[in-house]
Structures are given as structure tokens and as C-alpha cells.
Scaffold this motif. Structure first.
Motif, short mmCIF file in Angstrom:
data_model
loop_
_atom_site.label_atom_id
_atom_site.label_comp_id
_atom_site.label_asym_id
_atom_site.label_seq_id
_atom_site.Cartn_x
_atom_site.Cartn_y
_atom_site.Cartn_z
N GLU A 26 10.73 11.69 -1.29
CA GLU A 26 12.52 12.49 -1.22
C GLU A 26 13.36 10.71 -1.59
O GLU A 26 14.29 11.45 -1.57
CB GLU A 26 12.11 13.19 -0.32
CG GLU A 26 11.11 14.36 -1.09
CD GLU A 26 11.45 15.34 -0.16
OE1 GLU A 26 10.81 15.57 1.36
OE2 GLU A 26 11.64 16.86 -0.45
N ALA B 70 7.11 12.85 5.07
CA ALA B 70 7.75 12.73 6.44
C ALA B 70 6.15 12.65 7.65
O ALA B 70 4.70 13.14 7.07
CB ALA B 70 8.12 14.45 6.98
N GLU C 71 3.70 18.77 -0.46
CA GLU C 71 2.65 19.50 0.38
C GLU C 71 2.74 20.82 0.36
O GLU C 71 2.73 21.31 1.58
CB GLU C 71 5.13 19.42 0.66
CG GLU C 71 5.45 18.13 0.95
CD GLU C 71 6.45 17.90 0.44
OE1 GLU C 71 5.50 17.51 -0.87
OE2 GLU C 71 7.44 16.87 0.78
N LYS D 78 0.78 -1.33 -0.36
CA LYS D 78 0.46 0.15 -0.03
C LYS D 78 1.32 1.37 -0.31
O LYS D 78 0.25 2.18 -0.51
CB LYS D 78 -0.96 -0.10 0.79
CG LYS D 78 -2.20 1.35 1.52
CD LYS D 78 -2.94 1.49 1.59
CE LYS D 78 -3.70 2.89 1.35
NZ LYS D 78 -4.58 2.54 2.08
N GLY E 104 8.12 13.20 1.43
CA GLY E 104 9.09 12.31 1.79
C GLY E 104 9.42 11.46 1.41
O GLY E 104 10.82 10.69 1.15
#
Ligand code: CAA
Length: 295
Positions: A149, A103, A169, A97, A146
Motif C-alpha cells: 500500500e 504494518a 491481511e 530483502k 501496508g
């Protein structure tokens, strides 16, 4: 590191309730020495020769949101695998999933600018990008914020066919803070990166493939097997040549073409001082498989 992790556990970060504290020490499968126990990831060696470091992000209830404890554990696992001479490449994956949904928003909700600045918030995430051994991200499901990233800090990204990559974000009133505004345009070009960062809209695995963000797409259930196969292949090569090749690509990626070319030439020349370079070329001439000794 361990003490830092325990400190965070003790403070109840990552949104875990105090009542769960005792359960936290029922750690999941551990890697390496008995002292290295993880709660939010699993780390083990894979492959026929046990030469692949395999890290699975394992915080399913929060879709692998990258809280402080999880990132500290990830750093510890990378430290272990980097020190392990038998490990030649590392795979990082999540669940079907979610690779990682970003973050941890609950951890960040009440952070202030002053705390971010004083604590150099997210600075330690760069550990992944600084790993000297090749790292493959095997991304199923969400790789958002994140999470995207983190995948981009890896050297190779493979995606499951239902993966979704995004930098949402902006929808939270902020912007990517772990490399997204820099690595995404370099990976997919300015226009698509801007569109993703300014709208928060995610892209599919196929779009990520077309744009160059990922190198291969597999059916979800085959993804990890394929990533491990590639990691095994890399692990079977000269570790010296692999390390230098990774460094040459990254140096060029982060500097001008002429600086990159210069660096490449120097490290290429340096391989002529190694046994592995001599063995690789001799084996070719003698029509046999090279036996690398990492010297
Ligand atoms: N942080 C903290 N918790 C998260 C989270 C995150 N990034 N993403 C998901 N969760 C939690 C949810 O709060 C929820 O927890 P509860 O059950 O306790 O409510 C649980 O994970 C399951 O999530 P959803 O119920 O939302 O699952 P869904 O399938 O309906 O939606 C999703 C999935 C679309 C990924 C949605 O969870 C989502 O939008 N998550 C946030 C994505 C995001 O904005 N990421 C960027 C974070 S900021 C960042 O990463 C900054 C940076 O650059 C480093």
C-alpha cells in the motif's frame, strides 16, 4: 512530530526492549538540520545536483514493518524534502530483502476497535500520497500489506526482479486498511486484485509489471540507481509543470473522466502564465536545451 516520536520511543513501541533505549539515540545518518535525526529510516540528498530526496526504510530486523515510529519519521523526512526548494523528486526504498513487510503486526496485535476508531488508526499514512513532489517507490524484496500500500501511494513504482507484492491481511483475519482495496484494483484490474486480496497470494515482479502495478523491472542491484536517475530527470524539469502534471493525473485518477479532462484543460491553460512554459517552447523552436527557472 519529534515529541510524538520520542513519546513512542519512550513507550517502547515497535517491540524494542527497554534495555535498548539508550542505543536508540545512536541515530543513523541524519538529513538536513542537526535537529532532524532518524532511527528507522535514513534520509539524504542524492544525484549530481543533490536534487533528489532519498529515503531508505531501515528497520532490518523487522523487515521494515511499518510501525508508528517509522511512519512518523517518514512523514518528517517528506516534510523536509517538500520544503527543500532544490529537491524536485523523492525516492523511497527499503532493503534488498524487504521494501516493507506490512504494518507492524506486533503493534496491532492487541489493538481494539475502539482504539482504532478514536485514534483514527493509519490515517496519518496518507501523508505519502499527499506529497506534492513526485515520489518513486524502488521496491526490492517483500512489499506486503501496508508495504504494498505504501508503494501504491507513490507516483511511480520500479521493482527489483525478485520483488514480491501482496496483500496478505486476509490471512491475519483482517483486510487491507491503507488503501489496498481501492488502489490495487485501479492498478491491476478487479480480478487480479480480488484474487490477491481474497487469497493473500503474492505476485512476482514480472506479474506486477504485466498487470501495470509497476512500470519497470530491473536487476535488484540496479534498481535504486535507476530510480534515482529517473528522479534526477524529473528534478531537472520545470517544478511548476511537474507539480501541475502530477496533480492532473491524480485528480483524474480519483474522479470521473469528464471531471478529470476538465481539470486537465484548466491546469494546461494555467501553464501559459508561467515563464517555464514560454522557455520550454522557445527553446524547442530555437533548437537548444530549456533553462527552467521554476517561475
Ligand atoms: N509486523 C511485525 N513484524 C514483522 C512483520 C510485520 N508485518 N513482518 C515480519 N516481521 C518480523 C518477524 O516477526 C520476525 O521478527 P522476529 O525475528 O522477532 O521473530 C522478523 O520480522 C523476520 O521475519 P520472518 O522470520 O517471518 O522472515 P521470513 O523471511 O521467514 O518471512 C515474510 C518473511 C514472508 C515477509 C514474513 O515475515 C511475513 O509473512 N510477514 C508478515 C506479512 C504480513 O502479513 N503483512 C501484512 C501486515 S497487516 C497490514 O499491513 C495491514 C494494512 O493494510 C496496513
Amino acid at each position: 512530530m519529534a515529541s510524538r516520536r520520542l513519546f513512542h520511543v519512550a513507550r517502547g513501541l515497535c517491540g524494542l526492549r527497554a534495555a535498548h533505549t539508550t542505543q536508540r539515540f545512536n541515530f543513523t545518518r541524519a538529513y538536513c538540520s542537526a535537529s532532524r535525526n532518524f532511527e528507522m529510516i535514513t534520509a539524504e540528498k542524492k544525484g549530481e545536483k543533490q536534487n533528489v530526496g532519498f529515503i531508505k526504510l531501515n528497520r532490518p530486523k523487522a523487515l521494515n514493518a511499518l510501525c508508528d515510529q517509522l511512519m512518523a519519521e517518514l512523514q518528517d523526512a517528506l516534510d523536509d524534502f517538500e520544503k527543500d526548494k532544490n529537491v524536485g523528486a523523492i525516492v523511497i526504498t527499503g532493503s534488498e530483502k524487504a521494501f516493507a513487510a506490512g504494518a507492524d503486526i506486533k503493534e496491532m496485535q492487541n489493538l481494539t476497535y475502539q482504539k482504532c476508531l478514536q485514534g483514527d488508526f493509519l490515517a496519518h499514512w496518507t501523508r505519502v500520497a499527499r506529497c506534492r513532489k513526485p515520489v518513486i517507490a524502488a521496491v526490492n524484496g517483500f512489499a506486503l500489506g501496508g508495504g504494498c500500500e505504501l508503494a501504491m501511494m507513490c507516483d511511480i513504482i520500479y521493482a527489483g526482479n525478485k520483488a514480491k507484492f501482496g496483500q496478505p491481511e486476509i490471512l491475519l483475519g483482517t483486510l487491507p486498511g491503507a488503501g489496498g482495496t481501492q488502489r490495487l484494483p485501479r492498478a491491476v484490474g478487479k480480478s487480479l486484485a480480488m484474487e490477491m486480496i481474497l487469497t493473500g497470494n503474492p505476485i512476482t515482479a514480472d506479474e506486477a509489471h504485466k498487470s501495470g502495478l509497476v512500470s519497470k523491472v530491473f536487476p535488484a542491484e540496479e534498481l535504486v540507481i535507476e530510480a534515482i536517475k529517473t528522479a534526477e530527470k524529473i528534478s531537472g524539469l520545470s517544478k511548476i509543470a511537474v507539480q501541475l502534471a502530477k496533480e492532473a493525473v491524480n485528480t483524474g485518477y480519483e474522479s470521473s473522466l469528464s471531471e478529470g479532462l476538465h481539470f486537465e484543460k484548466r491546469v494546461f491553460h494555467s501553464t501559459f502564465s508561467t515563464d517555464d512554459r514560454k522557455e520550454g517552447m522557445t527553446a524547442f523552436v530555437e533548437k537548444r536545451k530549456a533553462e527552467f527557472t521554476d517561475n
